[in-house]
Design a protein around this motif. Structure first.
Motif, mmCIF file in Angstrom:
data_model
loop_
_atom_site.group_PDB
_atom_site.id
_atom_site.type_symbol
_atom_site.label_atom_id
_atom_site.label_comp_id
_atom_site.label_asym_id
_atom_site.label_seq_id
_atom_site.Cartn_x
_atom_site.Cartn_y
_atom_site.Cartn_z
ATOM 1 N N ILE A 6 -20.857 -18.649 7.079
ATOM 2 C CA ILE A 6 -20.080 -18.629 8.326
ATOM 3 C C ILE A 6 -19.933 -17.204 8.846
ATOM 4 O O ILE A 6 -20.212 -16.917 10.016
ATOM 5 C CB ILE A 6 -18.690 -19.276 8.119
ATOM 6 N N VAL A 7 -19.520 -16.295 7.979
ATOM 7 C CA VAL A 7 -19.328 -14.898 8.396
ATOM 8 C C VAL A 7 -20.656 -14.286 8.833
ATOM 9 O O VAL A 7 -20.707 -13.545 9.824
ATOM 10 C CB VAL A 7 -18.678 -14.075 7.256
ATOM 11 N N SER A 8 -21.722 -14.607 8.121
ATOM 12 C CA SER A 8 -23.033 -14.050 8.460
ATOM 13 C C SER A 8 -23.535 -14.560 9.811
ATOM 14 O O SER A 8 -24.059 -13.784 10.617
ATOM 15 C CB SER A 8 -24.054 -14.391 7.369
ATOM 16 N N PHE A 52 -30.330 -8.338 0.562
ATOM 17 C CA PHE A 52 -30.744 -8.793 1.891
ATOM 18 C C PHE A 52 -29.753 -8.300 2.951
ATOM 19 O O PHE A 52 -30.161 -7.805 3.998
ATOM 20 C CB PHE A 52 -30.844 -10.319 1.936
ATOM 21 N N HIS A 53 -28.448 -8.428 2.666
ATOM 22 C CA HIS A 53 -27.428 -7.955 3.612
ATOM 23 C C HIS A 53 -27.538 -6.448 3.827
ATOM 24 O O HIS A 53 -27.348 -5.963 4.950
ATOM 25 C CB HIS A 53 -26.022 -8.310 3.132
ATOM 26 N N LEU A 54 -27.857 -5.718 2.773
ATOM 27 C CA LEU A 54 -28.011 -4.266 2.899
ATOM 28 C C LEU A 54 -29.204 -3.933 3.791
ATOM 29 O O LEU A 54 -29.105 -3.055 4.662
ATOM 30 C CB LEU A 54 -28.167 -3.628 1.519
ATOM 31 N N PHE A 107 -22.202 -3.812 -9.089
ATOM 32 C CA PHE A 107 -22.506 -5.195 -9.474
ATOM 33 C C PHE A 107 -22.925 -6.002 -8.243
ATOM 34 O O PHE A 107 -23.856 -6.801 -8.305
ATOM 35 C CB PHE A 107 -21.298 -5.872 -10.131
ATOM 36 N N LEU A 108 -22.216 -5.796 -7.141
ATOM 37 C CA LEU A 108 -22.523 -6.528 -5.909
ATOM 38 C C LEU A 108 -23.944 -6.229 -5.440
ATOM 39 O O LEU A 108 -24.671 -7.127 -5.018
ATOM 40 C CB LEU A 108 -21.505 -6.171 -4.816
ATOM 41 N N MET A 109 -24.350 -4.971 -5.525
ATOM 42 C CA MET A 109 -25.672 -4.587 -5.044
ATOM 43 C C MET A 109 -26.796 -5.073 -5.960
ATOM 44 O O MET A 109 -27.970 -5.019 -5.586
ATOM 45 C CB MET A 109 -25.761 -3.062 -4.873
ATOM 46 N N VAL A 119 -19.072 -9.314 6.206
ATOM 47 C CA VAL A 119 -20.165 -9.973 5.479
ATOM 48 C C VAL A 119 -20.178 -9.514 4.019
ATOM 49 O O VAL A 119 -20.259 -10.332 3.096
ATOM 50 C CB VAL A 119 -21.531 -9.708 6.153
ATOM 51 N N PHE A 120 -20.074 -8.203 3.794
ATOM 52 C CA PHE A 120 -20.084 -7.703 2.412
ATOM 53 C C PHE A 120 -18.839 -8.144 1.640
ATOM 54 O O PHE A 120 -18.917 -8.442 0.450
ATOM 55 C CB PHE A 120 -20.243 -6.181 2.372
ATOM 56 N N THR A 121 -17.709 -8.217 2.322
ATOM 57 C CA THR A 121 -16.487 -8.694 1.667
ATOM 58 C C THR A 121 -16.636 -10.152 1.256
ATOM 59 O O THR A 121 -16.304 -10.537 0.125
ATOM 60 C CB THR A 121 -15.274 -8.520 2.595
ATOM 61 N N ALA A 122 -17.148 -10.974 2.159
ATOM 62 C CA ALA A 122 -17.363 -12.391 1.841
ATOM 63 C C ALA A 122 -18.349 -12.533 0.686
ATOM 64 O O ALA A 122 -18.151 -13.352 -0.221
ATOM 65 C CB ALA A 122 -17.867 -13.144 3.076
#
Length: 118
Positions: free
Chosen positions: A98-100, A28-30, A19-21, A60-63
């Motif tokens: 913030i995390v990114s 974009f994060h990937l 679901f996240l992907m 980043v992925f957790t956030a």
């Protein structure tokens, strides 16, 4: 019996990753992650540097996962626009930002000197 319950938990978590992907920001994060990993291999990061980079990627992925969960829950609870729900969603998005930004800064601190020395 406990093992089966644990395996089911992993199935739910893996489904959640799917679901996240599906989310544009996660894609974009990937892409950013793949670029950082390729650069990391190219500049030959040390073990400690890899550890720091991987922690940043995980954060980043957790956030993003928490942000997505909060957004989905808010949309379910209040499909119509409400100011408070909007603030909750904005705060969750701010956490990802913030995390990114911190991850980018850490990446620059670790990787830029290596690139400049090539």
């Amino acid at each position: 019996m406990q093992v089966l319950k644990m395996l089911r938990s992993f199935q739910h978590a893996i489904r959640g990753l799917g679901f996240l992907m599906e989310e544009n920001n996660s894609k974009f994060h990937l892409l950013a992650t793949l670029i950082v990993l390729l650069i990391g291999f190219y500049v030959k990061l040390s073990g400690n540097e890899w550890t720091i980079v991987i922690i940043q990627i995980g954060l980043v992925f957790t956030a993003e996962a928490f942000n997505t969960a909060i957004e989905k829950l808010c949309d379910f609870v209040s499909p119509e626009h409400q100011t408070l729900i909007g603030k909750v969603k904005d705060l969750a998005a701010a956490a990802v930002l913030i995390v990114s930004v911190v991850a980018v800064i850490v990446g620059i601190i670790i990787i830029l000197p290596k690139i400049l020395s090539i």
